[in-house]
Enzyme design. Sequence first.
Site, PDB file in Angstrom:
ATOM      1  N   TYR A   1     -14.117   3.417  -6.646  1.00 52.89           N
ATOM      2  CA  TYR A   1     -12.858   3.374  -5.888  1.00 52.89           C
ATOM      3  C   TYR A   1     -11.660   3.208  -6.817  1.00 52.89           C
ATOM      4  CZ  TYR A   1      -9.297   1.810  -2.589  1.00 52.89           C
ATOM      5  OH  TYR A   1      -8.132   1.677  -1.858  1.00 52.89           O
TER       6      TYR A   1
ATOM      7  N   SER B   1      -3.629   3.273  -4.534  1.00 53.50           N
ATOM      8  CA  SER B   1      -3.946   1.851  -4.360  1.00 53.50           C
ATOM      9  C   SER B   1      -3.416   1.075  -5.560  1.00 53.50           C
ATOM     10  CB  SER B   1      -5.458   1.646  -4.250  1.00 53.50           C
ATOM     11  OG  SER B   1      -5.781   0.263  -4.254  1.00 53.50           O
TER      12      SER B   1
END
Length: 264
Positions: A169, A155
């Site tokens: 995350y 990401s």
Amino acid sequence: MAEGNAEIQELFGVAGKVVLVTGGSRGIGYAIAEGFVKAGARVYICSRKKDDCEAAAERLSSYGECRAIAADLSTVEACQGLARELAGHESKIDVLVNNAGSIWAETLADYPESGWDKVFDLNVKGPFFLIQALMPLLEAAASPQDPGRIINVGSIDAYHVPRHETYAYTSSKAAVHQLSRHLALQLAPVHITVNVIAPGLFLSKMLQGTLEAKGEEAVVEPVPLKRLAQPSDLAGAAIYLASHASAFVTGVVLSVDGGYATTL
């Protein structure tokens, strides 16, 4: 012209390759799986929910070969079980796409240990132990001119700090990026490349609430290319990293974000 087309197909084609896409029943995983199926690969998708996984595989089968395997890859035992099941169907795997992942948002004061562990178990531990379990199948497909391919989905939040309180995350995706670089070095001698796709803003279940609250125009305003990532953007990046065109590419983090994280 025909000769030129054949050369391009040889460079970017993935027809006949055996591909596993984790978290392939929806979102980015589904987009990547669809791209591979349409390009002629034999694709396996897995996800935690059996019914959703089988329904997705049935839809994708209208374009080519796709099979579903239900698996919760947050445990070592499940990773090993998936590897055993695949070995019952295939003698090799050309491409592994580690896409399955989880997110948890909570304030710093209230962030629970259970949420942290859930995210790290699926986002970091799962890919590592699935790679470990699949090494015999990956090595069976690998050669110096056409390496085995591991594509981990990271990401841009691994190096671009978001305003949302998604601490586990962002940390887990940074771990995925570094783990991928480490594995790229370790697996080079056995002719397996390891690369990362780092998506930006993609129309997914996670982003839907933000889009509804702010509107798409406001959400994409900081993106230089002024749009969300499309399914074809993610599929194209994955197919490139699985094709002969990227045979000499390893340890790379490929941002697919319209310039959002890398130009601000």
